[in-house]
Design a protein around this motif. Structure first.
Motif, PDB file in Angstrom:
ATOM      1  N   ILE A 116      11.144   1.368  -7.410  1.00  0.00           N
ATOM      2  CA  ILE A 116       9.865   0.965  -6.895  1.00  0.00           C
ATOM      3  C   ILE A 116      10.174  -0.342  -5.902  1.00  0.00           C
ATOM      4  N   LEU A 117      10.849  -1.246  -6.631  1.00  0.00           N
ATOM      5  CA  LEU A 117      11.298  -2.324  -5.708  1.00  0.00           C
ATOM      6  C   LEU A 117      12.192  -2.002  -4.563  1.00  0.00           C
ATOM      7  N   SER A 118      12.920  -1.166  -4.604  1.00  0.00           N
ATOM      8  CA  SER A 118      13.935  -0.534  -3.403  1.00  0.00           C
ATOM      9  C   SER A 118      13.021  -0.152  -2.291  1.00  0.00           C
ATOM     10  N   GLY A 119      11.912   0.773  -2.944  1.00  0.00           N
ATOM     11  CA  GLY A 119      11.122   1.371  -2.136  1.00  0.00           C
ATOM     12  C   GLY A 119      10.291   0.308  -1.186  1.00  0.00           C
ATOM     13  N   PHE A 120       9.885  -0.532  -2.010  1.00  0.00           N
ATOM     14  CA  PHE A 120       9.044  -1.690  -1.266  1.00  0.00           C
ATOM     15  C   PHE A 120       9.818  -2.588  -0.331  1.00  0.00           C
ATOM     16  N   LEU A 121      11.089  -2.847  -0.655  1.00  0.00           N
ATOM     17  CA  LEU A 121      11.897  -3.586   0.141  1.00  0.00           C
ATOM     18  C   LEU A 121      12.033  -2.626   1.604  1.00  0.00           C
ATOM     19  N   LEU A 122      12.331  -1.388   1.406  1.00  0.00           N
ATOM     20  CA  LEU A 122      12.788  -0.541   2.345  1.00  0.00           C
ATOM     21  C   LEU A 122      11.351  -0.687   3.358  1.00  0.00           C
ATOM     22  N   ALA A 123      10.189  -0.271   2.848  1.00  0.00           N
ATOM     23  CA  ALA A 123       9.076  -0.229   3.600  1.00  0.00           C
ATOM     24  C   ALA A 123       8.768  -1.487   4.261  1.00  0.00           C
ATOM     25  N   PHE A 124       9.053  -2.759   3.577  1.00  0.00           N
ATOM     26  CA  PHE A 124       8.735  -4.049   4.134  1.00  0.00           C
ATOM     27  C   PHE A 124       9.748  -4.015   5.434  1.00  0.00           C
ATOM     28  N   ILE A 125      11.302  -4.038   5.403  1.00  0.00           N
ATOM     29  CA  ILE A 125      11.838  -4.092   6.431  1.00  0.00           C
ATOM     30  C   ILE A 125      11.456  -2.963   7.513  1.00  0.00           C
ATOM     31  N   ILE A 126      11.148  -1.834   7.113  1.00  0.00           N
ATOM     32  CA  ILE A 126      10.917  -1.020   8.338  1.00  0.00           C
ATOM     33  C   ILE A 126       9.499  -1.334   9.171  1.00  0.00           C
ATOM     34  N   SER A 127       8.659  -2.005   8.392  1.00  0.00           N
ATOM     35  CA  SER A 127       7.533  -2.338   8.881  1.00  0.00           C
ATOM     36  C   SER A 127       7.827  -3.841   9.610  1.00  0.00           C
ATOM     37  N   LEU A 128       8.430  -4.442   9.395  1.00  0.00           N
ATOM     38  CA  LEU A 128       8.869  -5.694   9.874  1.00  0.00           C
ATOM     39  C   LEU A 128       9.941  -5.354  11.096  1.00  0.00           C
ATOM     40  N   ASP A 129      10.481  -4.238  11.419  1.00  0.00           N
ATOM     41  CA  ASP A 129      11.183  -4.092  12.413  1.00  0.00           C
ATOM     42  C   ASP A 129      10.543  -3.257  13.556  1.00  0.00           C
ATOM     43  N   VAL A 133       0.747  -1.085   0.056  1.00  0.00           N
ATOM     44  CA  VAL A 133       0.011   0.119  -0.008  1.00  0.00           C
ATOM     45  C   VAL A 133       0.817   1.289   0.066  1.00  0.00           C
ATOM     46  N   SER A 134       1.942   1.276   1.004  1.00  0.00           N
ATOM     47  CA  SER A 134       2.685   2.649   0.958  1.00  0.00           C
ATOM     48  C   SER A 134       3.579   2.705  -0.440  1.00  0.00           C
ATOM     49  N   THR A 135       4.000   1.568  -0.965  1.00  0.00           N
ATOM     50  CA  THR A 135       4.816   1.629  -2.215  1.00  0.00           C
ATOM     51  C   THR A 135       3.696   2.273  -3.459  1.00  0.00           C
ATOM     52  N   VAL A 136       2.564   1.733  -3.326  1.00  0.00           N
ATOM     53  CA  VAL A 136       1.545   2.377  -4.395  1.00  0.00           C
ATOM     54  C   VAL A 136       1.467   3.863  -4.208  1.00  0.00           C
ATOM     55  N   ILE A 137       1.025   4.219  -2.926  1.00  0.00           N
ATOM     56  CA  ILE A 137       0.779   5.731  -2.477  1.00  0.00           C
ATOM     57  C   ILE A 137       2.135   6.428  -2.701  1.00  0.00           C
ATOM     58  N   ALA A 138       3.039   5.919  -2.511  1.00  0.00           N
ATOM     59  CA  ALA A 138       4.709   6.786  -2.580  1.00  0.00           C
ATOM     60  C   ALA A 138       4.790   6.750  -4.213  1.00  0.00           C
ATOM     61  N   THR A 139       4.530   5.854  -5.051  1.00  0.00           N
ATOM     62  CA  THR A 139       4.893   5.975  -6.223  1.00  0.00           C
ATOM     63  C   THR A 139       4.033   7.126  -6.829  1.00  0.00           C
ATOM     64  N   ALA A 140       2.549   7.080  -6.564  1.00  0.00           N
ATOM     65  CA  ALA A 140       1.636   8.150  -7.204  1.00  0.00           C
ATOM     66  C   ALA A 140       2.244   9.607  -6.621  1.00  0.00           C
ATOM     67  N   ALA A 141       2.600   9.480  -5.464  1.00  0.00           N
ATOM     68  CA  ALA A 141       2.962  10.894  -4.927  1.00  0.00           C
ATOM     69  C   ALA A 141       4.501  11.236  -5.711  1.00  0.00           C
ATOM     70  N   ALA A 142       5.337  10.253  -5.818  1.00  0.00           N
ATOM     71  CA  ALA A 142       6.475  10.746  -6.519  1.00  0.00           C
ATOM     72  C   ALA A 142       6.452  11.210  -7.668  1.00  0.00           C
ATOM     73  N   LEU A 143       5.388  10.640  -8.634  1.00  0.00           N
ATOM     74  CA  LEU A 143       5.220  11.198 -10.151  1.00  0.00           C
ATOM     75  C   LEU A 143       4.635  12.496 -10.263  1.00  0.00           C
ATOM     76  N   ALA A 144       3.519  12.849  -8.940  1.00  0.00           N
ATOM     77  CA  ALA A 144       3.327  14.011  -8.924  1.00  0.00           C
ATOM     78  C   ALA A 144       4.172  14.955  -8.523  1.00  0.00           C
ATOM     79  N   MET A 145       5.004  14.560  -7.508  1.00  0.00           N
ATOM     80  CA  MET A 145       6.100  15.727  -7.110  1.00  0.00           C
ATOM     81  C   MET A 145       7.317  15.959  -7.871  1.00  0.00           C
ATOM     82  N   VAL A 146       7.619  14.841  -8.718  1.00  0.00           N
ATOM     83  CA  VAL A 146       8.978  14.987  -9.703  1.00  0.00           C
ATOM     84  C   VAL A 146       8.571  15.537 -10.982  1.00  0.00           C
ATOM     85  N   ARG A 147       7.514  14.843 -11.481  1.00  0.00           N
ATOM     86  CA  ARG A 147       7.210  15.073 -12.661  1.00  0.00           C
ATOM     87  C   ARG A 147       5.904  16.261 -12.855  1.00  0.00           C
TER      88      ARG A 147
END
Lengths: 311, 344, 283
Positions: C210-223, C97-111
């Motif tokens: 996106i994959l890096s973002g997903f993995l980072l979010a995953f590990i942060i949540s797991l921790d 969920v956070s990766t989807v939200i963050a991807t949308a936000a990144a598109l809007a913010m960067v592009r």
């Protein structure tokens, strides 16, 4: 991590593919963070003005009791003339100092490490980066527990020192301020290395060469040329160590014996412990948040000033 | 992509409803390390009711958490004697009639008409025992049977004392040390108590309840307040630890399984209480926790070592222990203030 | 985060050689060694002791897998298994969920072009990083309690999504900034719709980020421990809260075995993330 500090410059695309959809794309972030973080913080602010019910729970009556308790000492029975309450200020002060020292020690070790990493040959550089990332990804709880195991009276350090005959009785480390300090330092060290590494990697060493050509000394080059250029990374690292250290809970609880409260443990006690004083816990959180937002604002203002001067 | 959406939807359903298969569930709010997992497994095997358990480390923490909104999410809790009375007074307990428990008759007579729950309307006995402290006799070889060990420690023990992180028992033991009555309203006495504790705190290493055994065994502390059964477990791991029966007095208590108000599964809670009144099961708890059950007929199932353990058999010259009393609200607020001052 | 690293190019080989001299500082190598020693010593010692055959945790009694056996088949195995499953469910969902939200936000913010409130939005996205964890925990607990939201897996998941967003956002936006907009322009010039341009051109380029973002979010949540500990409901445990509960009663060897297993998982995930970032660079 560097994203915390620098707003991304928008690409000046002629007809961007997100044209007209910016609001839609940002909506989920606004809604989720707004409802699940901004609104809760506002409710917490309201909560800090409520009355604590006897033995836990709250009554919806406005009072300044929580803040009064934080700042004023009215004696054991509340019937003495109010004096300044030093206890909680002292807890804040202690947390502040410990976070500051954690930051300084992390910087003293972290900067040379980041520098060394960034100036290594590419092959060993990626290996070093890999090695420094692993502890960053290992559960903080597990790292704190490892430290606790290591430094206790019957832990490996004391056992080895005893076995080697270097000491006669175990050195008391666990449940001391030293242990908490060590724990904070150890917990957040990778947070210091990574952002500094990122900025040194981007640093153009031609500048150092130019300085050397002008017969600037090695150390003087470091302090006058390198460090000012990588300052954003250093500040990012300092913030990333300082803020979590200030609100840390695991290190004081597991390594400090829960005897010397830090802000994090003081708050935890109000909600999960037996104190059960939610309004007071909310007030302490509010005060902590205000301090941190203040620090970040000062920092953000400095940054805007330095960038606008740069242009 | 569509498959993925379906998967997400299914996962969301699981999250929303809690469990995919809605097996009958019992939620226990219990002290830490107080019931063997095997016994819970046995309960599940006998009744088909799945057990989930959260733990706490003091009566006060349990009360605060329940009052802060957790009431309604647990079926049973295990408060100590005085806490049963407080919770009943707060209207947090549900009642049952003896006919709802087929093993009600197994409750020992002396634990049936108790002042905290006369005639047992809300609770059943779980275990009873005492609270004092254990001392590492390798570190300190003097007389340990005095509350001075904790509140005015000899030089060998200074800086190596652990205190239970629970207001009720720690303040009562401190009152016993000072020779003050419980629920005192004498402000001079309360001030003296507060000052004595402030002075004693300098010699303490930690406030720790769930680690009370571990700090003694690991050597992080050499003297520490502890419950008798937990003290017995500590001694089993480190033979030099000795449980004290201070001449000034000590605390006795009984923990009780109570039926909580708004229990999500009252029927399962009653089944669990019945289960715990079976002599064999009560004995299993005793063998694990090393206290004493308040249930008839446990003797044949008990570990024979318990009959000789010092922790369960006060020496002849030891005084008898006292129960923690429930103070009225105004008085309790004063003790709460002393505790808050001590902890900060 | 290796994924966000840029490749430095400081000129040719001769120049690099000259630079080597000015780069060097006495003592930095030693401090680096000390730094790695500090970071790894406790972890390695715990790893070693997890193979200790002795009952007592500090006395070495020979090599054994006894404690690992206990982790998987012991009395508490079921408890830790449930906690692990909970942790994984929450981490996967929160990361998605956070990766989807963050991807949308990144598109809007960067592009997206500059708009009013852009820096405010940027601040909002990064807010979970700036608010101390304990404050977020308290605020979320009070919020759920005031609105009468049942505390359970769902409450943990919602709280995790929030603080995972900035962590997912960082690598994704960094990656997006590194992708030149000429690719999209080319797509648009060939009359692709914005949707097609995104799906066929931009998204594949963004995948490593996106994959890096997903993995980072995953590990942060797991921790996460602090926030989870505050918002979890009756009888719901995640791996960190279960470990904390056990550790409060003393460090037992089975905890060391669990720690070692989690350490291994972290190493595997860092390696994956590392490989992904290399994949991103080679394009």
């Amino acid at each position: 991590m560097a994203g915390l500090l620098s707003s991304s410059p928008a690409n000046k695309a002629e007809a961007s593919i997100v044209e007209g959809r910016v609001g839609l794309l940002l909506l989920p972030s606004w809604v989720v963070i707004g409802i699940l973080l901004v609104v809760p913080v506002l409710i917490m602010f309201v909560y800090s003005f409520l009355t604590q019910d006897f033995r836990g729970g709250v009554i919806w009556t406005f009072t300044l009791e929580a803040y009064d308790q934080f700042f004023l000492d009215r004696g054991l029975f509340g019937d003495e003339p109010p004096q300044i309450e030093w206890t909680y200020l002292l807890i804040f002060w202690r947390s502040f100092i410990q976070a500051l020292f954690a930051m300084i020690f992390c910087l003293l070790i972290g900067f040379p490490t980041a520098y060394f990493m960034a100036t290594s040959p590419p092959q060993s550089r990626s290996m070093l980066l890999f090695l420094v990332t692993i502890p960053y990804w290992v559960n903080l709880l597990i790292r704190t527990v490892s430290m606790k195991f290591l430094i206790r009276d019957t832990g490996p350090i004391n056992e080895w020192l005893l076995a080697m005959g270097m000491i006669d009785e175990p050195i008391r480390m666990i449940n001391t301020a030293f242990a908490v300090q060590l724990g904070l330092f150890y917990s957040y060290l990778p947070f210091m290395v990574l952002p500094i590494y990122a900025s040194i990697e981007r640093y153009n060493f031609v500048l150092s060469e130019a300085a050397a050509d002008l017969y600037t000394g090695r150390w003087s080059t470091l302090f006058r040329v390198v460090i000012p250029s990588v300052k954003p990374g250093i500040i990012a690292g300092c913030i990333l160590v300082f803020i979590p250290s200030l609100g840390a809970f695991l290190a004081p609880d597991l390594l400090g014996g829960a005897k010397n409260f830090m802000i994090g443990s003081l708050v935890e006690e109000q909600f999960k412990g037996q104190a059960g004083d939610w309004p007071f816990g909310a007030a302490v959180s509010m005060i902590l948040l205000t301090i941190i937002m203040g620090i970040l604002l000062v920092y953000a203002r400095n940054q805007t000033q330095s960038t606008s001067r740069g242009h | 992509m569509r498959k993925f959406t379906k998967l997400m939807a299914a996962a969301t359903m699981v999250l929303a409803t809690g469990q995919a298969v809605a097996a009958e569930k019992l939620s226990i709010y219990h002290w830490f390390e107080y019931i063997p997992q095997e016994l819970l497994n046995k309960f599940t095997a006998e009744t088909g009711i799945e057990v989930v358990m959260d733990t706490y480390d003091s009566n006060e923490a349990m009360l605060a958490n329940l009052k802060a909104g957790a009431l309604g999410s647990y079926d049973v809790a295990v408060p100590g004697d005085y806490m049963v009375k407080i919770m009943a007074g707060e209207g947090m307990l549900d009642s049952y009639s003896p006919s709802e428990l087929k093993n009600f008759g197994n409750i020992e007579d002396k634990w049936l008409n108790v002042d905290f729950d006369n005639g047992r309307k809300h609770s059943i006995p779980y275990q009873w025992g005492s609270t004092s402290f254990s001392v590492d006799t390798n570190v300190y070889s003097g007389d340990i049977n005095t509350t001075g060990i904790i509140f005015n420690p000899p030089s060998e023990l200074q800086g190596k004392v652990n205190v239970l992180d629970t207001a009720g028992e720690t303040l009562v033991l401190a009152s016993i040390h000072m020779g003050f009555p419980q629920c005192s309203t004498d402000k001079a006495q309360l001030k003296a108590l507060s000052q004595m504790l402030d002075g004693a705190k300098k010699h303490w290493a930690s406030f720790n309840s769930d680690g009370a055994k571990d700090v003694l065994v690991s050597g992080d502390a050499s003297a520490g307040m502890i419950w008798n059964g937990f003290g017995a477990k500590a001694r089993a791991e480190k033979a030099s630890l000795k449980y004290a029966y201070p001449k000034e007095g000590y605390i006795v208590w009984m923990d009780n399984v109570v039926l909580l108000k708004d229990a999500p599964n009252r029927a399962a809670a009653l089944k669990f209480m019945d289960f715990l009144l079976e002599p064999e099961n009560a004995a299993a708890v005793t063998n694990y926790a090393r206290y004493a059950a308040g249930v008839k007929g446990v003797a044949p199932y008990l570990d024979p070592e318990l009959a000789e353990a010092r922790e369960n058999n006060p020496p002849a010259d030891a005084p008898s222990g006292v129960f923690v009393q429930v103070c009225d609200q105004a008085t309790q607020s004063l003790y709460d203030a002393i505790w808050t001052r001590l902890k900060k | 985060m290796p994924a966000t690293k840029r490749n430095p190019r400081h000129g040719g080989i001769e120049m690099a050689r000259a630079t080597e001299k000015v780069k060097w500082y006495p003592g930095f190598r030693e401090i680096t060694l000390a730094c790695f020693f500090i970071l790894y010593a406790p972890l390695i010692i715990v790893m070693i002791y997890s193979f200790n055959a002795s009952q007592s945790i500090t006395i070495w009694g020979g090599f054994s897998l006894h404690w690992y056996e206990k982790v998987f088949y012991g009395v508490e195995a079921a408890k830790f298994k449930t906690a692990t499953v909970n942790s994984l469910i929450i981490a996967v969902m929160a990361a998605i969920v956070s990766t989807v939200i963050a991807t949308a936000a990144a598109l809007a913010m960067v592009r997206g072009k500059a708009f009013k409130g852009k820096s405010l939005t940027f601040g909002l996205i990064n807010l979970p990083l700036m608010v101390p964890e304990i404050v977020t925990a308290v605020a979320t607990l009070i919020f759920f309690s005031v609105i009468g939201f049942d505390r359970g897996l769902l409450s943990i998941l919602l709280a995790h999504i929030v603080f995972c967003i900035p962590f997912a956002y960082l690598p994704i936006s960094a990656r997006l900034q590194g992708i030149s907009s000429i690719y999209e322009q080319a797509g648009r010039d060939l009359y692709a719709t914005p949707g097609q341009t995104f799906r066929l051109i931009l998204f594949p380029l963004m995948v490593p980020g996106i994959l890096s973002g997903f993995l980072l979010a995953f590990i942060i949540s797991l921790d996460d421990f602090i926030i989870t500990n505050f918002v979890k409901g009756a009888g719901v445990e995640t791996l960190p809260t279960a470990i904390f509960g056990a550790v409060k009663q003393g460090i037992k060897p089975n905890i060391m075995a669990i720690s070692t297993l989690m350490l291994t998982v972290s190493i595997v995930l860092v390696s994956i993330s590392y490989l992904i970032s290399r994949m991103g660079r080679q394009e």
